[in-house]
Motif scaffolding. Sequence first.
Motif, PDB file in Angstrom:
ATOM      1  N   ALA A   1     -17.416   3.489   2.090  1.00  0.00           N
ATOM      2  CA  ALA A   1     -16.790   2.081   2.467  1.00  0.00           C
ATOM      3  C   ALA A   1     -15.581   1.578   1.666  1.00  0.00           C
ATOM      4  CB  ALA A   1     -17.664   0.698   1.555  1.00  0.00           C
ATOM      5  N   THR A   2     -15.063   2.326   0.752  1.00  0.00           N
ATOM      6  CA  THR A   2     -14.076   2.206  -0.158  1.00  0.00           C
ATOM      7  C   THR A   2     -12.820   3.045   1.285  1.00  0.00           C
ATOM      8  OG1 THR A   2     -14.090   1.705  -1.791  1.00  0.00           O
ATOM      9  CG2 THR A   2     -11.543   1.629  -1.019  1.00  0.00           C
ATOM     10  N   ILE A   3     -12.811   4.246   1.189  1.00  0.00           N
ATOM     11  CA  ILE A   3     -12.002   4.753   2.716  1.00  0.00           C
ATOM     12  C   ILE A   3     -11.884   4.682   4.157  1.00  0.00           C
ATOM     13  CG2 ILE A   3     -11.412   7.081   3.017  1.00  0.00           C
ATOM     14  CD1 ILE A   3     -12.297   8.251   0.263  1.00  0.00           C
ATOM     15  N   MET A   4     -13.299   4.091   4.035  1.00  0.00           N
ATOM     16  CA  MET A   4     -14.071   3.684   5.237  1.00  0.00           C
ATOM     17  C   MET A   4     -12.615   2.968   6.031  1.00  0.00           C
ATOM     18  SD  MET A   4     -14.431   5.199   8.585  1.00  0.00           S
ATOM     19  CE  MET A   4     -15.095   4.355  10.166  1.00  0.00           C
TER      20      MET A   4
ATOM     21  N   TYR B   1     -10.439   0.859   4.357  1.00  0.00           N
ATOM     22  CA  TYR B   1      -9.070   0.972   4.224  1.00  0.00           C
ATOM     23  C   TYR B   1      -7.943   1.476   5.380  1.00  0.00           C
ATOM     24  CZ  TYR B   1      -4.323   2.280   2.391  1.00  0.00           C
ATOM     25  OH  TYR B   1      -2.700   2.162   1.822  1.00  0.00           O
ATOM     26  N   GLY B   2      -8.837   3.149   5.157  1.00  0.00           N
ATOM     27  CA  GLY B   2      -8.919   3.177   7.137  1.00  0.00           C
ATOM     28  C   GLY B   2      -8.730   2.270   8.237  1.00  0.00           C
ATOM     29  N   MET B   3      -9.310   1.441   8.671  1.00  0.00           N
ATOM     30  CA  MET B   3      -9.584   0.513   9.556  1.00  0.00           C
ATOM     31  C   MET B   3      -8.433  -0.177   9.857  1.00  0.00           C
ATOM     32  SD  MET B   3     -11.538   2.237  11.546  1.00  0.00           S
ATOM     33  CE  MET B   3     -11.566   0.949  12.770  1.00  0.00           C
ATOM     34  N   VAL B   4      -8.508  -0.946   8.003  1.00  0.00           N
ATOM     35  CA  VAL B   4      -7.705  -2.128   7.668  1.00  0.00           C
ATOM     36  C   VAL B   4      -6.584  -1.410   7.778  1.00  0.00           C
ATOM     37  CG1 VAL B   4      -6.498  -3.454   6.048  1.00  0.00           C
ATOM     38  CG2 VAL B   4      -9.469  -3.090   6.171  1.00  0.00           C
TER      39      VAL B   4
ATOM     40  N   LYS C   1       5.302   0.046   4.636  1.00  0.00           N
ATOM     41  CA  LYS C   1       4.408  -1.409   4.215  1.00  0.00           C
ATOM     42  C   LYS C   1       3.154  -1.824   4.769  1.00  0.00           C
ATOM     43  CE  LYS C   1       5.952  -6.351   4.178  1.00  0.00           C
ATOM     44  NZ  LYS C   1       6.709  -7.197   4.872  1.00  0.00           N
ATOM     45  N   THR C   2       2.823  -0.329   5.619  1.00  0.00           N
ATOM     46  CA  THR C   2       1.277  -0.687   6.518  1.00  0.00           C
ATOM     47  C   THR C   2       0.369  -0.551   5.308  1.00  0.00           C
ATOM     48  OG1 THR C   2       2.346  -0.367   8.841  1.00  0.00           O
ATOM     49  CG2 THR C   2      -0.186   0.043   8.518  1.00  0.00           C
ATOM     50  N   PHE C   3       0.792   0.232   4.892  1.00  0.00           N
ATOM     51  CA  PHE C   3      -0.600   1.396   3.840  1.00  0.00           C
ATOM     52  C   PHE C   3      -0.120  -0.113   2.624  1.00  0.00           C
ATOM     53  CE2 PHE C   3       1.372   4.081   6.206  1.00  0.00           C
ATOM     54  CZ  PHE C   3      -0.088   5.296   6.314  1.00  0.00           C
ATOM     55  N   LEU C   4       0.520  -0.664   2.689  1.00  0.00           N
ATOM     56  CA  LEU C   4       0.911  -1.938   0.924  1.00  0.00           C
ATOM     57  C   LEU C   4       0.182  -2.999   1.837  1.00  0.00           C
ATOM     58  CD1 LEU C   4       4.387  -1.259  -0.706  1.00  0.00           C
ATOM     59  CD2 LEU C   4       2.195  -0.538  -1.190  1.00  0.00           C
ATOM     60  N   LEU C   5       0.057  -3.404   2.827  1.00  0.00           N
ATOM     61  CA  LEU C   5      -0.464  -4.342   3.515  1.00  0.00           C
ATOM     62  C   LEU C   5      -1.832  -4.793   3.182  1.00  0.00           C
ATOM     63  CD1 LEU C   5       2.084  -5.299   6.310  1.00  0.00           C
ATOM     64  CD2 LEU C   5       1.828  -6.486   3.936  1.00  0.00           C
ATOM     65  N   ALA C   6      -2.472  -2.758   3.895  1.00  0.00           N
ATOM     66  CA  ALA C   6      -3.627  -3.280   3.686  1.00  0.00           C
ATOM     67  C   ALA C   6      -4.470  -3.053   2.608  1.00  0.00           C
ATOM     68  CB  ALA C   6      -3.400  -1.521   4.479  1.00  0.00           C
ATOM     69  N   ILE C   7      -3.591  -2.971   1.500  1.00  0.00           N
ATOM     70  CA  ILE C   7      -4.225  -3.327   0.182  1.00  0.00           C
ATOM     71  C   ILE C   7      -4.890  -4.218  -0.358  1.00  0.00           C
ATOM     72  CG2 ILE C   7      -3.744  -2.750  -2.388  1.00  0.00           C
ATOM     73  CD1 ILE C   7      -2.440  -0.422  -2.116  1.00  0.00           C
ATOM     74  N   TYR C   8      -3.943  -5.824   0.563  1.00  0.00           N
ATOM     75  CA  TYR C   8      -4.608  -7.145  -0.014  1.00  0.00           C
ATOM     76  C   TYR C   8      -6.083  -7.319   0.465  1.00  0.00           C
ATOM     77  CZ  TYR C   8       0.092  -7.310  -1.766  1.00  0.00           C
ATOM     78  OH  TYR C   8       1.987  -7.285  -2.163  1.00  0.00           O
TER      79      TYR C   8
ATOM     80  N   PRO D   1     -10.234  -5.936  -1.170  1.00  0.00           N
ATOM     81  CA  PRO D   1     -10.840  -6.562  -2.622  1.00  0.00           C
ATOM     82  C   PRO D   1     -11.984  -7.531  -1.462  1.00  0.00           C
ATOM     83  CG  PRO D   1      -8.860  -6.786  -3.237  1.00  0.00           C
ATOM     84  CD  PRO D   1      -8.342  -6.381  -1.695  1.00  0.00           C
ATOM     85  N   ILE D   2     -11.212  -8.192  -0.310  1.00  0.00           N
ATOM     86  CA  ILE D   2     -12.414  -8.721   0.713  1.00  0.00           C
ATOM     87  C   ILE D   2     -13.336  -7.925   1.184  1.00  0.00           C
ATOM     88  CG2 ILE D   2     -12.188 -10.148   2.570  1.00  0.00           C
ATOM     89  CD1 ILE D   2      -9.527 -11.739   1.774  1.00  0.00           C
ATOM     90  N   MET D   3     -12.631  -6.895   2.126  1.00  0.00           N
ATOM     91  CA  MET D   3     -13.408  -6.123   2.804  1.00  0.00           C
ATOM     92  C   MET D   3     -14.588  -5.056   2.604  1.00  0.00           C
ATOM     93  SD  MET D   3     -12.596  -7.747   5.799  1.00  0.00           S
ATOM     94  CE  MET D   3     -13.686  -6.831   7.047  1.00  0.00           C
TER      95      MET D   3
END
Length: 154
Positions: free
Chosen positions: A16-19, A21-24, A38-45, A48-50
Amino acid sequence: MPKNKFQDIIFTLIMATIMVYGMVVYNVALNTGGVNGKTFLLAIYELPIMVPIAFILEFFIVGKLARILAFKVVTPNDRPAFITYAISICICCIMCPVMSLIATFLFKKPSFGTWIETWGLNFPMAIMYQLFYCGPLVRLIFKLIFRDNKNKEA
């Protein structure tokens, strides 16, 4: 792969985490017009929800349903790789529209059209990412974490 409930939880959590993160990352890139650091950093936010949503859906509902659907196409006697691919495809076929719907409500202006567009853009990426990158990577990580004692002695 997982041999007990604990291993199933760990496998699902990693997947779930890796999938997610990749999709986000993919969706952030679509929304911002490209990929940069910045794309990779924005995805981290969004993780915690998804990730908890994806974990709960996959562990309690989708995983079981996907196995039922997959075994309508494959049999337990088929090659293990074919069974794995069939289950992975069924999971994507269920998770992608559901997660796209949730993301549409949480992060976009919700409408039927927006959900269909999100689903349509995400589905090809989800299948390819799952089959060629995420799935093999997660199975490798899982095998490294839960090595059999027989393999350690050899």
